[in-house]
Motif scaffolding. Sequence first.
Motif, PDB file in Angstrom:
ATOM      1  N   UNK A 175       2.967  18.053  53.922  1.00 50.12           N
ATOM      2  CA  UNK A 175       2.009  17.347  54.695  1.00 50.12           C
ATOM      3  C   UNK A 175       0.681  17.726  54.291  1.00 50.12           C
ATOM      4  N   UNK A 176       0.412  19.113  54.157  1.00 52.41           N
ATOM      5  CA  UNK A 176      -0.852  19.697  53.943  1.00 52.41           C
ATOM      6  C   UNK A 176      -1.295  19.291  52.709  1.00 52.41           C
ATOM      7  N   UNK A 177      -0.504  19.125  51.812  1.00 55.92           N
ATOM      8  CA  UNK A 177      -0.882  18.804  50.337  1.00 55.92           C
ATOM      9  C   UNK A 177      -1.114  17.464  50.037  1.00 55.92           C
ATOM     10  N   UNK A 178      -0.353  16.684  50.879  1.00 59.92           N
ATOM     11  CA  UNK A 178      -0.641  15.215  50.577  1.00 59.92           C
ATOM     12  C   UNK A 178      -1.923  14.620  51.406  1.00 59.92           C
ATOM     13  N   UNK A 179      -2.253  15.562  52.522  1.00 59.97           N
ATOM     14  CA  UNK A 179      -3.516  15.338  53.245  1.00 59.97           C
ATOM     15  C   UNK A 179      -4.724  15.713  52.677  1.00 59.97           C
ATOM     16  N   UNK A 180      -4.760  16.717  51.977  1.00 57.95           N
ATOM     17  CA  UNK A 180      -5.931  17.380  51.588  1.00 57.95           C
ATOM     18  C   UNK A 180      -5.962  17.483  50.020  1.00 57.95           C
ATOM     19  N   UNK A 181      -6.767  17.727  49.273  1.00 53.26           N
ATOM     20  CA  UNK A 181      -6.894  18.137  48.032  1.00 53.26           C
ATOM     21  C   UNK A 181      -7.052  19.468  47.871  1.00 53.26           C
ATOM     22  N   UNK A 182      -5.806  20.109  47.567  1.00 58.79           N
ATOM     23  CA  UNK A 182      -5.845  21.431  47.688  1.00 58.79           C
ATOM     24  C   UNK A 182      -4.676  21.952  46.357  1.00 58.79           C
ATOM     25  N   UNK A 183      -5.032  23.053  45.674  1.00 58.68           N
ATOM     26  CA  UNK A 183      -4.382  23.691  44.624  1.00 58.68           C
ATOM     27  C   UNK A 183      -2.838  24.022  45.182  1.00 58.68           C
ATOM     28  N   UNK A 184      -1.911  23.233  44.635  1.00 55.66           N
ATOM     29  CA  UNK A 184      -0.542  23.453  45.172  1.00 55.66           C
ATOM     30  C   UNK A 184       0.140  24.961  44.611  1.00 55.66           C
ATOM     31  N   UNK A 185      -0.723  25.650  43.565  1.00 59.37           N
ATOM     32  CA  UNK A 185      -0.240  26.951  43.155  1.00 59.37           C
ATOM     33  C   UNK A 185      -1.036  27.987  43.837  1.00 59.37           C
ATOM     34  N   UNK A 186      -1.926  27.807  44.678  1.00 56.61           N
ATOM     35  CA  UNK A 186      -2.725  28.912  45.455  1.00 56.61           C
ATOM     36  C   UNK A 186      -2.665  28.807  47.091  1.00 56.61           C
ATOM     37  N   UNK A 187      -1.367  29.589  47.263  1.00 52.91           N
ATOM     38  CA  UNK A 187      -0.963  29.415  48.699  1.00 52.91           C
ATOM     39  C   UNK A 187      -0.747  30.770  49.053  1.00 52.91           C
ATOM     40  N   UNK A 188      -1.251  31.265  50.350  1.00 54.03           N
ATOM     41  CA  UNK A 188      -1.363  32.557  51.065  1.00 54.03           C
ATOM     42  C   UNK A 188      -0.350  32.467  52.015  1.00 54.03           C
ATOM     43  N   UNK A 189       0.397  33.361  52.338  1.00 46.23           N
ATOM     44  CA  UNK A 189       1.041  33.446  53.612  1.00 46.23           C
ATOM     45  C   UNK A 189       0.706  34.795  54.425  1.00 46.23           C
ATOM     46  N   UNK A 190       0.277  34.613  55.881  1.00 47.54           N
ATOM     47  CA  UNK A 190      -0.189  35.901  56.302  1.00 47.54           C
ATOM     48  C   UNK A 190       0.708  35.841  57.910  1.00 47.54           C
ATOM     49  N   UNK A 206      12.171  33.238  48.992  1.00 49.56           N
ATOM     50  CA  UNK A 206      11.515  31.964  48.473  1.00 49.56           C
ATOM     51  C   UNK A 206      10.478  32.275  47.399  1.00 49.56           C
ATOM     52  N   UNK A 207      11.118  32.962  46.268  1.00 48.03           N
ATOM     53  CA  UNK A 207       9.700  33.083  45.193  1.00 48.03           C
ATOM     54  C   UNK A 207       9.469  31.898  44.734  1.00 48.03           C
ATOM     55  N   UNK A 208       8.093  31.842  44.437  1.00 46.19           N
ATOM     56  CA  UNK A 208       7.348  30.638  43.971  1.00 46.19           C
ATOM     57  C   UNK A 208       6.726  29.763  45.180  1.00 46.19           C
ATOM     58  N   UNK A 209       7.130  30.050  46.435  1.00 50.21           N
ATOM     59  CA  UNK A 209       6.616  29.374  47.474  1.00 50.21           C
ATOM     60  C   UNK A 209       5.115  29.381  47.833  1.00 50.21           C
ATOM     61  N   UNK A 210       4.854  31.044  47.850  1.00 51.04           N
ATOM     62  CA  UNK A 210       3.552  31.403  47.994  1.00 51.04           C
ATOM     63  C   UNK A 210       3.348  32.456  46.797  1.00 51.04           C
ATOM     64  N   UNK A 211       1.808  32.369  46.497  1.00 52.23           N
ATOM     65  CA  UNK A 211       1.521  32.958  45.498  1.00 52.23           C
ATOM     66  C   UNK A 211       0.797  34.412  45.861  1.00 52.23           C
ATOM     67  N   UNK A 212       0.611  34.459  47.061  1.00 51.85           N
ATOM     68  CA  UNK A 212      -0.084  35.717  47.938  1.00 51.85           C
ATOM     69  C   UNK A 212       0.401  35.925  49.434  1.00 51.85           C
TER      70      UNK A 212
END
Length: 328
Positions: A175-190, A206-212
């Motif tokens: 949803x977020x990546x369809x709504x906004x023009x973001x880098x799909x390889x640059x995700x962070x989880x906090x 979930x290897x590969x789901x988040x980069x950081x």
Amino acid sequence: MTVDIMKYFKIILLSIMAIILPIFAHAQTPQELAQTLEEKKFEYPWEVKVFDLPTSSNGVGYRLYVRPPIEPPEEGQKSSTIYFLDPLALFTPAAAMSYNYEYFNYMPSSYFVGIGYQDEADGKWKEENRTRDYTPTSFAPPDDSHFLSGNPVDYENSGGADAFFDVVQNEVIPFIEAKYDVDDKERVLVGKSMSGLAASYAVMTRPGLFKRYLIVSPSIWWDDFLYPRMDRAIMKVAENTKDTKYPFETRVYFAVGDAEERMSLVTDLYVLFNSLQRRFDPNLKLNIEVLPDELHEGVFPNAFMRGIVGLYADEEGRRSSASKLKWD
């Protein structure tokens, strides 16, 4: 001509005084103002958009909080996305605290996304949401003497982390990546505490789901604090996923307060950290910090600020920071 100008300014001055003097003559005292001045509703200084998603695959109604980037991305790049668990506790302070880091390019242009709940729209979190979504296993106290036995909300319906991350992976992120023009390889989880447990689980499953990852004081005691460390749920997951390979460089920053050892969180975290280190995967980069004079209740601001700038330390194009973290 000069006389006419003087008359003109005199008329203007008298007019201004006629307006101002009554104001000063009738100025209210602070005590009077306290009785008459109407309060206004506070509005967050930065725009936050709210989206209530349709009921998800696990039967939960999620609410997303989205703070757009402070600064646009650099030419030829796209904004990153920072996803927050426990958004009522973590999303707002993090978005406010890191303003300067983003503005001055210590971190990239970023969308902040809080993954929350529609039934917490009143601003009060429900512990049952955290128990369900952030725990990897189902648990119930073995008897009435157990420390959780008097708090059913802390264990009932537990074990929904897999279903939750299915929602994150298949519904929230798309949803977020369809709504906004973001880098799909640059995700962070906090995540912090119970949501830190969930984030730790995601690192391994979930290897590969988040980069950081920015993980603070994770509740590694889950299922169960009374067990030997290696018999707890997250350590079993660590053992069962030890052969997991990461498709690209994945940075994980762990932080805990030194005063949290009263709950064994420091030792617990080092045990998990060492288990992950022994994977010897060149793409899995790990850092851990024990922050002095920090309790569980107040460790997040310090940990987040150190972690978010540290995750981008040494990254090409970023402004040089004071972070000492190395990702070699």
